[in-house]
Scaffold this motif. Structure first.
Motif, PDB file in Angstrom:
ATOM      1  N   PHE A 187       0.854  -1.197   0.000  1.00 42.24           N
ATOM      2  CA  PHE A 187       0.000   0.000   0.000  1.00 42.24           C
ATOM      3  C   PHE A 187       0.883   1.237   0.000  1.00 42.24           C
ATOM      4  CE2 PHE A 187      -2.431  -3.193   2.462  1.00 42.24           C
ATOM      5  CZ  PHE A 187      -3.492  -3.345   1.583  1.00 42.24           C
ATOM      6  N   GLN A 195      -2.276   6.550  -2.295  1.00 39.98           N
ATOM      7  CA  GLN A 195      -3.501   5.921  -2.768  1.00 39.98           C
ATOM      8  C   GLN A 195      -4.622   6.178  -1.763  1.00 39.98           C
ATOM      9  OE1 GLN A 195      -1.839   2.050  -2.909  1.00 39.98           O
ATOM     10  NE2 GLN A 195      -1.006   2.289  -4.956  1.00 39.98           N
ATOM     11  N   TRP A 199      -6.708   4.693   0.147  1.00 40.81           N
ATOM     12  CA  TRP A 199      -7.237   3.590   0.959  1.00 40.81           C
ATOM     13  C   TRP A 199      -7.995   4.113   2.164  1.00 40.81           C
ATOM     14  CZ3 TRP A 199      -7.011  -0.681  -1.602  1.00 40.81           C
ATOM     15  CH2 TRP A 199      -5.942  -0.912  -2.470  1.00 40.81           C
ATOM     16  N   VAL A 252     -10.529  -3.525  -4.279  1.00 44.56           N
ATOM     17  CA  VAL A 252      -9.880  -3.259  -5.556  1.00 44.56           C
ATOM     18  C   VAL A 252     -10.860  -3.494  -6.697  1.00 44.56           C
ATOM     19  CG1 VAL A 252      -7.536  -3.747  -4.828  1.00 44.56           C
ATOM     20  CG2 VAL A 252      -8.966  -5.614  -5.585  1.00 44.56           C
ATOM     21  N   THR A 291      -6.115  -6.854 -15.047  1.00 46.47           N
ATOM     22  CA  THR A 291      -5.904  -7.678 -13.850  1.00 46.47           C
ATOM     23  C   THR A 291      -6.138  -9.144 -14.168  1.00 46.47           C
ATOM     24  OG1 THR A 291      -6.870  -5.843 -12.649  1.00 46.47           O
ATOM     25  CG2 THR A 291      -6.548  -7.877 -11.450  1.00 46.47           C
ATOM     26  N   GLY A 347      -2.516   3.229 -12.611  1.00 47.12           N
ATOM     27  CA  GLY A 347      -2.780   2.045 -11.795  1.00 47.12           C
ATOM     28  C   GLY A 347      -1.725   0.962 -11.938  1.00 47.12           C
ATOM     29  N   SER A 349       1.079   0.523  -9.961  1.00 43.20           N
ATOM     30  CA  SER A 349       1.373  -0.038  -8.638  1.00 43.20           C
ATOM     31  C   SER A 349       0.194  -0.862  -8.137  1.00 43.20           C
ATOM     32  CB  SER A 349       1.668   1.080  -7.650  1.00 43.20           C
ATOM     33  OG  SER A 349       2.786   1.796  -8.060  1.00 43.20           O
ATOM     34  N   MET A 350      -1.001  -0.424  -8.497  1.00 43.44           N
ATOM     35  CA  MET A 350      -2.193  -1.168  -8.086  1.00 43.44           C
ATOM     36  C   MET A 350      -2.217  -2.533  -8.768  1.00 43.44           C
ATOM     37  SD  MET A 350      -4.568  -0.665  -6.063  1.00 43.44           S
ATOM     38  CE  MET A 350      -4.899   1.053  -5.837  1.00 43.44           C
ATOM     39  N   LEU A 370      -0.056  -4.649  -6.801  1.00 38.81           N
ATOM     40  CA  LEU A 370      -0.742  -5.024  -5.561  1.00 38.81           C
ATOM     41  C   LEU A 370      -1.721  -6.161  -5.817  1.00 38.81           C
ATOM     42  CD1 LEU A 370      -1.966  -2.836  -2.788  1.00 38.81           C
ATOM     43  CD2 LEU A 370      -3.689  -4.193  -3.881  1.00 38.81           C
ATOM     44  N   GLN A 371      -2.424  -6.079  -6.941  1.00 43.05           N
ATOM     45  CA  GLN A 371      -3.381  -7.139  -7.243  1.00 43.05           C
ATOM     46  C   GLN A 371      -2.666  -8.452  -7.530  1.00 43.05           C
ATOM     47  OE1 GLN A 371      -5.623  -5.219 -10.345  1.00 43.05           O
ATOM     48  NE2 GLN A 371      -7.107  -4.429  -8.893  1.00 43.05           N
ATOM     49  N   ASP A 425       8.845  -2.160  -7.557  1.00 43.67           N
ATOM     50  CA  ASP A 425       8.161  -0.973  -8.071  1.00 43.67           C
ATOM     51  C   ASP A 425       9.199   0.118  -8.329  1.00 43.67           C
ATOM     52  OD1 ASP A 425       6.205   0.676  -8.883  1.00 43.67           O
ATOM     53  OD2 ASP A 425       4.974   0.493  -7.086  1.00 43.67           O
ATOM     54  N   GLU A 451     -10.229   9.593  -9.860  1.00 44.47           N
ATOM     55  CA  GLU A 451     -10.285   9.858  -8.417  1.00 44.47           C
ATOM     56  C   GLU A 451     -10.236  11.349  -8.152  1.00 44.47           C
ATOM     57  OE1 GLU A 451      -7.160   7.873  -6.415  1.00 44.47           O
ATOM     58  OE2 GLU A 451      -8.238   5.984  -6.317  1.00 44.47           O
TER      59      GLU A 451
END
Lengths: 283, 484
Positions: free
Chosen positions: B144, B148, B150, B158, B164, B192, B194-195, B198-199, B320, B475
């Motif tokens: 995280f 972001q 969160w 997510v 993904t 997205g 880095s997201m 994360l996924q 990353d 966002e």
């Protein structure tokens, strides 16, 4: 200056011309015959030929670049020429409908934010850096959104009609405006020079307009926030301090309330000055 | 000789002369003493002064009237209240990650991610929550990031995108075939990337992989952690013991269950603690207590994880901020030359794996994500990624696809970087489509963070404002009241 009505202007219209009119410049076809844009060599207009160029005649070949869309557009132009409404929205339709008139103020690019938010953002601004002030304002609103609901103090009542405390974090704009409007003073002291005798100025309470009240209140909040110490580091620190002060205002812990009380006390103390002889015509 | 009487008022002094004798003394003696005072001041001056006298006396010989005040125009000094923050405390406050907002409304239809959830195409354009356990694992792995959003929702969730599902399927395929997926995630700013990592990490954790994550490549290469040459290496490699200790602890916390069930294949006599074969890897990881011995422990752990003669789970190794790892670092060698990032031992492990020189026994994935906001320019990396993308397009016979070539007049290319990126796959992350945007906006609205009706018009408006659905811009346009 508008021309005056007189008799002579009417007589001038009745005058008889002895000489013929000056010859008018050749119209239409000659102007078209000056040459097309792709013809790079300049040529003098041909005085004796009054005819249209070949491409302008109806019997000539259609231009090579005709397409379906072009045809449609030409059809529509022709319909307009005949007086028919070719671009009828009922026929053509709109992808997302027509906007509702009058257009809402928030649809205007420069008035897209709430009025309190845009005023306060500009008060946050330093050195004309509006984008930074906007970022700070976004961080303030985010802080209010994520902080726990305020515990209200009954001795410092907020504006009547305020929603319950648990609803405030979900609407940070309302949270901020409620805090500002609740501590905003109603009056300010205006000094009239030399009226109180021996060169002293006479303080007279003056009512404030809504924007002025908000400006004063947020100025106090900013003063209090600037005196606080930061917990962390980085660009979120100043907005966090401002946001903490706003929470403190709503919870009744802030010193801003005392400033408001002082101003209001001075206002009630000096209200007799409103009827002072020197002040009477000036307010 | 001083006069016994007050000269101005001609009255015999009564209270003017202080009574000097202690009360315990006889009165006659005290009287005598008082009478002696006018002729000799010695005794009166010699006795100790009392506090009460100090107060009654004049104020330090200061005269009245105008006085010089220095510094009267200085600003009021803000008195510091309380203790000042300890070193590192401010940074911790800045970097702290909040994963939940109690003000947000819980979303009733939100379901948790299952092991297969990210790989199934049915879940495309759905928002799914991260289970508690995975949250802890991802937090331990520093997946995280503080930028972001969160902290705005009740529970971290997510959005499952087409990319993904694609990535999770590629990972699953590689693991099924005991192969390695070597892939670089790239794309626009706040798209997205880095997201996506994360996924991928969430998918790996849910499927009992071992996850090793380097959260920021710049922490390794900008010379902000300690380094030391590894003896006996040629060319010289450098270890970063403090960082490695932190990494081992993160690996341990994130993969506790899996490491407890994986056992060592060989003994490790070089370690200070006796680790016989068939010891859980968790115990091996626990050996690292101090930065001094961290690097040998990490080497032992790595050799165990890549040992081919034992049962191993698949491994996800991710990083990353790839650009920082693809250039000369800010560290200096003893000859004061810049050390290339690929000579730092930890990054060398990663680049070898990304380049295909290392094979994981049960397969797995090596993922890297580029960054757009904090990235030095690395022409070789940019060119290599563009080439890999173009080659893919040529393979699919897209019209007009052409593989870009090196600029012959440019000297800034780096062969080591090219060698690493010669055979990687590239996943480009762009904007989401309107269906996905709508799912996301409905989730925001259901959480109470977006106070608007979510209809086609609103979705299209925000999607367009966000540059064809770039998530970070969405966002900004929708979730945050003003731009951040």
């Amino acid at each position: 200056m508008p021309p005056r009505l007189n008799l002579w202007s009417a007589c001038r219209a009745l005058s008889v011309r002895a000489r013929p009119f000056a010859p008018a410049p050749p119209s239409g076809p000659a102007a078209l015959a000056r040459g097309l844009a792709d013809n790079t060599t300049s040529r003098p207009p041909n005085p004796n030929s009054g005819a249209l160029p070949a491409s302008m005649l109806p019997a000539s070949q259609p231009p090579a670049y005709t397409s379906k869309e072009n045809e449609q557009a030409l059809d529509q132009l022709r319909m307009i020429e005949y007086g028919l409404t070719a671009l009828d929205p009922a026929v053509e339709g709109h992808k997302y409908g027509l906007p509702q008139l009058p257009i809402a103020s928030q649809k205007h690019a420069k008035h897209r934010y709430d009025s309190v938010i845009s005023q306060v953002t500009r008060l946050l601004m330093e050195d004309g850096k509006l984008a930074k002030a906007q970022r700070d304002m976004a961080i303030i609103l985010n802080y209010l959104r994520t902080s726990p609901p305020p515990r209200l103090d009954p001795s410092r009542p907020l504006l009547p009609g305020a929603p319950p405390a648990a609803h405030l974090p979900l609407d940070p704009v309302l949270y901020l405006s409620l805090a500002i409007d609740s501590v905003a003073p109603l009056v300010k002291m205006r000094g009239f020079k030399g009226l109180a005798g021996s060169g002293k100025s006479l303080d007279v309470p003056m009512p404030l307009k809504e924007r002025q009240r908000r400006r004063t209140a947020f100025g106090w909040i900013l003063d209090a926030a600037k005196k606080k110490t930061s917990k962390g580091s980085g660009r979120t620190m100043f907005p966090h301090r401002v946001a903490e002060e706003i929470v403190a205002v709503v919870e009744g812990r802030s010193t801003v309330w005392d400033k408001r009380t002082l101003v209001h006390k001075a206002g009630t103390g000096n209200r007799a000055n409103l009827t002072h002889a020197g002040v009477k015509g000036k307010i | 000789m001083s006069a016994p009487n007050c000269l101005r008022c001609l009255v015999r002094p009564t209270a003017g002369i202080p009574i000097s004798a202690p009360l315990a003394a006889p009165i006659a003696l005290a009287h005598a003493h008082a009478r002696a005072a006018p002729f000799s001041t010695t005794a009166a001056n010699a006795r100790p002064r009392k506090e009460t006298e100090k107060k009654t006396g004049s104020k330090d010989h200061s005269r009245g009237g105008k006085k010089l005040q220095l510094g009267k125009f200085k600003k009021d000094h803000i008195a510091s209240k309380g203790r000042s923050p300890l070193p590192g405390e401010r940074k911790a406050y800045r970097k702290r990650i909040t994963l939940s907002n109690d003000n947000a409304i819980p979303v009733p239809w939100l379901t948790d991610l299952g092991p297969e959830a990210l790989a199934s195409a049915e879940n495309t354009a759905r928002v799914l929550a991260l289970p508690e356990e995975v949250q802890d694992q991802l937090r331990a792995g520093e997946a995280f990031k503080p930028t972001q959003c969160w902290g705005m929702f009740r529970k971290p969730a997510v959005l499952v995108r087409k990319e993904t599902v694609d990535l999770a399927n590629r990972m699953q395929d590689a693991a099924d075939k005991k192969q390695m997926l070597r892939l670089v995630v790239t794309g626009d700013k706040v798209a997205g990337k880095s997201m996506m990592l994360l996924q991928a990490m969430a998918h790996a954790h849910l499927n009992n992989w071992i996850v090793i994550h380097l959260p920021e490549a710049q922490e390794l290469t900008t010379a902000c952690t300690e380094y030391a040459p590894i003896p006996g290496t040629d060319p010289v490699q450098y270890m970063q013991p403090v960082y490695v200790l932190k990494l081992i602890q993160a690996i341990k916390r994130a993969n506790e269950k899996v490491l407890a069930k994986t056992y060592t294949a060989q003994a490790h006599p070089e370690l200070p603690q006796n680790i016989p074969p068939n010891t859980p890897l968790l115990k091996l990881a626990n050996v690292a207590k101090e930065a001094d011995g961290a690097w040998p422990v990490f080497q032992a752990l790595w050799s165990e994880l890549t040992a081919h003669n034992a049962a191993r789970p698949p491994i996800l190794f991710s990083l990353d901020g790839l650009a920082h790892a693809m250039k000369p670092s800010d560290y200096r060698s003893p000859a004061f030359d810049l050390i290339h990032s690929h000579d730092l031992a930890l990054l060398k492990l990663f680049t070898d794996a990304l380049g295909g020189a290392v094979k994981f026994p049960a397969g797995g994935a090596v993922l890297a994500a580029t960054s757009r906001s904090n990235a030095p320019r690395v022409p070789s990396m940019e060119l290599a990624l563009a080439q890999r993308e173009a080659e893919e397009r040529v393979r699919q016979k897209v019209e007009g696809a052409e593989v870009p070539q090196k600029d012959p007049f440019f000297r800034g290319y780096d062969e080591r970087v090219e060698a690493v990126l010669r055979s990687v796959q590239v996943l480009r992350v762009g904007g989401v489509d309107k269906l996905e945007a709508r799912a996301l906006m409905e989730y925001w609205a259901a959480s109470g963070m977006l106070r608007a009706t979510v209809d086609e018009r609103a979705v299209t408006e925000k999607w367009t404002l966000a540059g064809s659905g770039v998530l970070g811009e969405m966002e900004r346009a929708t979730l945050l009241t003003m731009r951040v």
